[in-house]
Design an enzyme around this catalytic site. Structure first.
Site, PDB file in Angstrom:
ATOM      1  N   PHE A 133      51.590  48.151 -35.000  1.00 32.64           N
ATOM      2  CA  PHE A 133      52.240  46.915 -35.451  1.00 32.64           C
ATOM      3  C   PHE A 133      51.230  45.878 -35.934  1.00 32.64           C
ATOM      4  CE2 PHE A 133      51.030  45.407 -31.283  1.00 32.64           C
ATOM      5  CZ  PHE A 133      50.972  44.024 -31.394  1.00 32.64           C
ATOM      6  N   LYS A 134      49.975  46.003 -35.507  1.00 35.79           N
ATOM      7  CA  LYS A 134      48.962  45.037 -35.920  1.00 35.79           C
ATOM      8  C   LYS A 134      48.793  45.011 -37.451  1.00 35.79           C
ATOM      9  CE  LYS A 134      47.874  44.084 -31.602  1.00 35.79           C
ATOM     10  NZ  LYS A 134      46.605  44.376 -30.968  1.00 35.79           N
ATOM     11  N   ASP A 135      49.117  46.124 -38.106  1.00 33.13           N
ATOM     12  CA  ASP A 135      49.009  46.167 -39.569  1.00 33.13           C
ATOM     13  C   ASP A 135      49.910  45.132 -40.237  1.00 33.13           C
ATOM     14  OD1 ASP A 135      47.176  48.318 -39.657  1.00 33.13           O
ATOM     15  OD2 ASP A 135      48.805  49.776 -39.504  1.00 33.13           O
TER      16      ASP A 135
END
Length: 495
Positions: A133-135
């Site tokens: 999810f950091k993307d």
């Protein structure tokens, strides 16, 4: 839109005006050690929500982010956001996912037409380049850094710490960017083999991996110590991509809006102002802090369900009012390693709102924390205000993760990663019939192959581009826990 520090350093007439978005993007941590927040949260109306409901992810991201960014012209910001959120960039995940959706909602149990059962869903956030999810925020940060630095004719040396996913997301977003070097600290041998390979197999000239013989919190403390050395920070133009950087949190606000619209559309979705609950696996508090901010902006979030693993510092606070960060020796190494954190950096942002945005209170509370202590709000009026912010919390263990992964696969035919399992376990426990429960996905199961095999007796699938990544040559420098050692690496790399 101007910004202030949680600890009170807001430049006045003698220091110039309060900082703009671009200024705090490059600064990361405030000069007084605090975290930046908007002077006030922009508000969205019911009319705004209806107008935004049918937007694509890129269009929605522009609509939300333009409320926080007023020093980048719309003619520049809009195309920058549009080239960030594309099907090409977010098409590296599951074959059965519509990449054009960017963050599709997958119902496990749909709400019924009479709204007697709110439904249970997972918001897919892991279709980006590093399967995490950091993307969703980091790809935007890469483009923002490059844009702002080019406008200013400057360079930046990004210093960050990762417990697993921030590092690879940052490095994939920043590799090859003009004017940007990345120095990423990670806990030595405390991430999954896949996570290590994603980072250490990069050999780009502007990427520097540093493994610290300690826990994530030790690495994070080094980042803060370097950032608080103002002379060193200025000389070497040190910036941050961890969620101490406000731009990261602002970008994450967007997918709460997208998830809300998906959960309240179609049969059984209910009225446009229907409340939705979000369950969020939480270690450093950045992800769920974005949900808190979306709620403060006016998004109808009924509950923010905070899910921890065995490192339950945050769960303890929401139960008791006591915030007691743990020492390295007390921090558990678990099968959801990205949450093996005992000092939640972004928690300060929420407590700032909880205490009525009083920086004097924050300075007093964090003086104790920064000295290795704790604080207790249980006998203060602030603790009585906690329910007003919609937080509830719970914990999940290794046995819970295995059971949740098995149940989800056998019941719904869906394979999930260990952190998402923590969120799903706690979210399922704290469901209420009047609102849908949306669990935020953390990563794809391929990143945690060992535990998936333990739970299901089979290997998770990988995108073709990432098969055999562990066999690639790796480049990393291993050090003891030392601020000076990190400074020396930065100095040597820039000389």
């Amino acid at each position: 839109m101007r910004y202030l520090s949680t600890r009170g350093h807001t430049p006045g007439t003698q220091d110039g005006p309060p900082p703009s978005f671009s200024e705090i993007l490059l600064a990361g941590l405030a000069p007084d050690g605090g975290l930046y927040l908007p002077q006030s949260y922009p508000q969205v109306s019911a009319s705004d929500l209806e107008q935004w409901r049918g937007l694509s992810y890129a269009e929605l991201a522009y609509a939300v982010l333009s409320r926080f960014i007023d020093d980048i012209p719309p003619a520049d910001l809009k195309p920058l956001v549009a080239r960030t959120y594309t099907a090409q960039i977010y098409g590296n995940g599951r074959a059965d996912t519509q990449a054009s959706d960017i963050t599709p909602l997958r119902w496990l149990e749909r709400p019924d037409a009479a709204n007697r059962e709110g439904g249970l869903a997972i918001l897919e956030l892991s279709n980006g380049p590093t399967l995490a999810f950091k993307d969703m925020a980091m790809q935007l940060l890469g483009n923002l850094f490059e844009y702002v630095l080019a406008k200013r004719g400057e360079e930046i040396n990004i210093l960050g710490a990762t417990s697993g996913d921030t590092g690879s997301s940052a490095e994939y977003a920043m590799r090859g960017k003009q004017g940007v070097r990345v120095f990423m600290l990670s806990p030595h041998e405390r991430m999954s083999a896949f996570q290590r390979a994603q980072m250490y197999s990069l050999h780009d000239a502007n990427i520097h991996n540093i493994a610290v013989r300690g826990m994530f919190d030790d690495a994070q403390d080094i980042v803060k110590a370097v950032s608080n050395d103002h002379a060193f920070k200025a000389r070497y133009k040190i910036g941050a991509v961890n969620s101490i950087n406000w731009a990261r949190v602002a970008a994450q606000v967007v997918y709460y809006f997208k998830g809300y619209f998906a959960a309240t559309s179609g049969p059984g979705g209910g009225a446009s102002n229907r409340l939705v609950a979000f369950a969020v696996p939480s270690g450093n508090f950045g992800n769920i802090c974005a949900g808190h901010i979306a709620r403060m902006m006016g998004l109808p979030i009924g509950r923010l369900v905070l899910a921890t693993n065995e490192n339950d510092v945050l769960h303890e606070f929401f139960r008791t009012g006591v915030y007691r960060p743990r020492a390295t020796a007390e921090t558990h190494t678990t099968s959801s390693p990205s949450m093996d954190i005992s000092k939640a950096s972004n928690f300060e942002r929420f407590v700032f709102d909880l205490v009525g945005r009083d920086p004097a209170v924050i300075r007093e509370l964090w003086a104790a924390v920064d000295a290795g202590g704790s604080f207790d709000l249980s006998r203060t009026p602030f603790f009585d205000k906690l329910p007003d912010f919609g937080f509830v919390s719970g914990t999940s263990t290794h046995a819970d993760r295995l059971a949740t992964i098995r149940h989800t696969f056998e019941t719904y035919g869906l394979m999930i990663d260990t952190h998402t399992a923590d969120g799903l376990k706690v979210g399922s426990q704290l469901r209420t019939p009047e609102m849908p429960m949306v669990v935020l996905e953390t990563a794809l199961p391929a990143k945690f192959e060992e535990t998936i095999i333990e739970a299901l007796g089979r290997r998770p699938e990988r995108p073709a581009s990432l098969r055999g990544i562990e066999e690639l040559p790796q480049k990393v420098e291993v050090i003891d826990v030392s601020v000076d050692a990190v400074k020396q690496i930065i100095e040597r790399s820039i000389a």
